[in-house]
Design a protein around this motif. Sequence first.
Motif, mmCIF file in Angstrom:
data_model
loop_
_atom_site.group_PDB
_atom_site.id
_atom_site.type_symbol
_atom_site.label_atom_id
_atom_site.label_comp_id
_atom_site.label_asym_id
_atom_site.label_seq_id
_atom_site.Cartn_x
_atom_site.Cartn_y
_atom_site.Cartn_z
ATOM 1 N N PHE A 72 0.841 -1.198 0.000
ATOM 2 C CA PHE A 72 0.000 0.000 0.000
ATOM 3 C C PHE A 72 0.873 1.243 0.000
ATOM 4 O O PHE A 72 2.074 1.191 0.307
ATOM 5 C CB PHE A 72 -0.947 0.015 1.204
ATOM 6 N N VAL A 73 0.252 2.373 -0.347
ATOM 7 C CA VAL A 73 0.914 3.677 -0.325
ATOM 8 C C VAL A 73 0.276 4.495 0.793
ATOM 9 O O VAL A 73 -0.953 4.539 0.927
ATOM 10 C CB VAL A 73 0.768 4.395 -1.683
ATOM 11 N N LEU A 74 1.120 5.158 1.577
ATOM 12 C CA LEU A 74 0.661 5.876 2.768
ATOM 13 C C LEU A 74 1.174 7.314 2.750
ATOM 14 O O LEU A 74 2.351 7.555 2.513
ATOM 15 C CB LEU A 74 1.192 5.151 4.010
ATOM 16 N N ALA A 115 11.759 23.316 10.736
ATOM 17 C CA ALA A 115 12.475 22.084 10.419
ATOM 18 C C ALA A 115 12.409 21.086 11.575
ATOM 19 O O ALA A 115 12.113 19.895 11.369
ATOM 20 C CB ALA A 115 13.928 22.402 10.071
ATOM 21 N N ASP A 116 12.666 21.540 12.791
ATOM 22 C CA ASP A 116 12.660 20.635 13.936
ATOM 23 C C ASP A 116 11.278 20.039 14.167
ATOM 24 O O ASP A 116 11.144 18.838 14.453
ATOM 25 C CB ASP A 116 13.132 21.365 15.194
ATOM 26 N N ALA A 117 10.236 20.876 14.051
ATOM 27 C CA ALA A 117 8.878 20.386 14.258
ATOM 28 C C ALA A 117 8.486 19.390 13.173
ATOM 29 O O ALA A 117 7.755 18.420 13.431
ATOM 30 C CB ALA A 117 7.890 21.553 14.283
ATOM 31 N N THR A 118 8.962 19.619 11.958
ATOM 32 C CA THR A 118 8.669 18.700 10.855
ATOM 33 C C THR A 118 9.250 17.325 11.142
ATOM 34 O O THR A 118 8.587 16.294 10.969
ATOM 35 C CB THR A 118 9.233 19.255 9.533
ATOM 36 N N LYS A 119 10.507 17.295 11.605
ATOM 37 C CA LYS A 119 11.149 16.020 11.928
ATOM 38 C C LYS A 119 10.424 15.325 13.079
ATOM 39 O O LYS A 119 10.190 14.105 13.036
ATOM 40 C CB LYS A 119 12.609 16.251 12.287
ATOM 41 N N ARG A 120 10.041 16.093 14.095
ATOM 42 C CA ARG A 120 9.336 15.492 15.228
ATOM 43 C C ARG A 120 7.972 14.959 14.792
ATOM 44 O O ARG A 120 7.560 13.857 15.192
ATOM 45 C CB ARG A 120 9.152 16.510 16.349
ATOM 46 N N SER A 121 7.273 15.738 13.957
ATOM 47 C CA SER A 121 5.948 15.323 13.499
ATOM 48 C C SER A 121 6.013 13.993 12.759
ATOM 49 O O SER A 121 5.173 13.109 12.953
ATOM 50 C CB SER A 121 5.355 16.408 12.595
ATOM 51 N N ILE A 122 7.027 13.845 11.902
ATOM 52 C CA ILE A 122 7.171 12.599 11.152
ATOM 53 C C ILE A 122 7.457 11.433 12.093
ATOM 54 O O ILE A 122 6.864 10.349 11.965
ATOM 55 C CB ILE A 122 8.283 12.748 10.092
ATOM 56 N N GLU A 123 8.352 11.638 13.057
ATOM 57 C CA GLU A 123 8.668 10.580 14.026
ATOM 58 C C GLU A 123 7.428 10.158 14.807
ATOM 59 O O GLU A 123 7.180 8.959 15.013
ATOM 60 C CB GLU A 123 9.751 11.061 14.984
ATOM 61 N N ASP A 124 6.649 11.140 15.246
ATOM 62 C CA ASP A 124 5.439 10.833 16.014
ATOM 63 C C ASP A 124 4.402 10.109 15.149
ATOM 64 O O ASP A 124 3.721 9.182 15.618
ATOM 65 C CB ASP A 124 4.827 12.119 16.574
ATOM 66 N N SER A 125 4.270 10.525 13.893
ATOM 67 C CA SER A 125 3.312 9.878 12.995
ATOM 68 C C SER A 125 3.688 8.422 12.750
ATOM 69 O O SER A 125 2.817 7.542 12.715
ATOM 70 C CB SER A 125 3.228 10.626 11.659
ATOM 71 N N ARG A 133 7.918 3.545 7.689
ATOM 72 C CA ARG A 133 8.188 4.562 6.669
ATOM 73 C C ARG A 133 6.901 5.159 6.110
ATOM 74 O O ARG A 133 5.829 4.557 6.190
ATOM 75 C CB ARG A 133 9.020 3.980 5.525
ATOM 76 N N LEU A 134 7.063 6.351 5.537
ATOM 77 C CA LEU A 134 5.986 7.056 4.856
ATOM 78 C C LEU A 134 6.345 7.168 3.382
ATOM 79 O O LEU A 134 7.514 7.269 3.026
ATOM 80 C CB LEU A 134 5.800 8.452 5.447
ATOM 81 N N ASP A 135 5.342 7.175 2.527
ATOM 82 C CA ASP A 135 5.597 7.325 1.093
ATOM 83 C C ASP A 135 5.514 8.786 0.657
ATOM 84 O O ASP A 135 6.360 9.267 -0.092
ATOM 85 C CB ASP A 135 4.587 6.481 0.299
#
Length: 337
Positions: A72-74, A115-125, A133-135
């Motif tokens: 699947f794609v996410l 930038a920092d919030a973006t990295k944290r958001s991805i880790e939390d997601s 991983r995310l696509d």
Amino acid sequence: MSLTHLLPGSLGFGTAPMGNMFRAIPEDEAQATLQAAWDQGIRYYDTAPFYGAGLAEIRLGQMLSQQPRDSFVLSTKVGRVIHDEVEDPATRDLGEKGGLFEHGRPNKMTGDYSADATKRSIEDSLKRLNTDRLDIVWVHDIAQDFHGDRWLAQFETARTGAFRVLDDLRDQGVIKAWGLGVNRVEPVELTLALDEPRPDGFLLAGRYTLLDHRQALQRLLPAAQEQGVDMVVGGPYSSGVLAGGTHFEYQETPAHILETVRRIRELAERHGVSVKAAALQFVLAHPATAAAIPGATRPSRIAEDLGALREEIPAGFWHDLRETGLLDQAAPLPAGA
């Protein structure tokens, strides 16, 4: 990467309703709906931390974690960070969308495109989605409807923060694509005018539908086609009013929109066409559209969407829409119309 080549089919699943948008959805009903989407062949799923303060991601992760990751794609989004502290969801400042997820989790949300919030958001997601991983990652709601007069300042933060982080992650192969996920055309137009960073596509919700498509046709979609940037259409039913619901733009439908829907329905009945099928096939007819991602809260809606995709619509219906002024002359029509 071209979204058309990345996405597995023209119909995906938008999980905003899974965040208890408009109403509290029982857990078994939410999981049954997600499972129905999977069982009937849907393989692209879009979500966001914003949807119920992480609730939609958690619910989606429960279902997808049972499937092979390569099947699947996410996609999810950045721009809001979810905290452990709680708040009253009804008191959140959501711009024009006040109270949208008041039935979601009570976790505090803060908007942050750095930038920092973006990295944290991805880790939390990744944790909430229970995946490695995310696509695709979209920069979420960086527009006037949520930020008012401050939106350009927020955009600049995203340009030097989230955009560059996502550009780097794509170049490293960590994600396959990135872009904007918004309800307005202006931020996408502004992004397409940048020399760098370069998005792969955009998720445009509510701005390319039977009810509202003229502005997108003027500049945005021609520019996107020229640059080879694809569109995912969110909200193809205009928050539900084109599928028999009562909401438009996430609010109760105003009288003038109800009148337009009545005129569309009248023509549809004359040609033996369902409005839902017309709405879905219209957005998919544009060559820039890679997929449409309607949401659902009941398992039966998935079969309805797939049926709407297959329904045969006579050319005369589309021509009558144009003749009555309900459809812009420049809007591409489905094949054979």
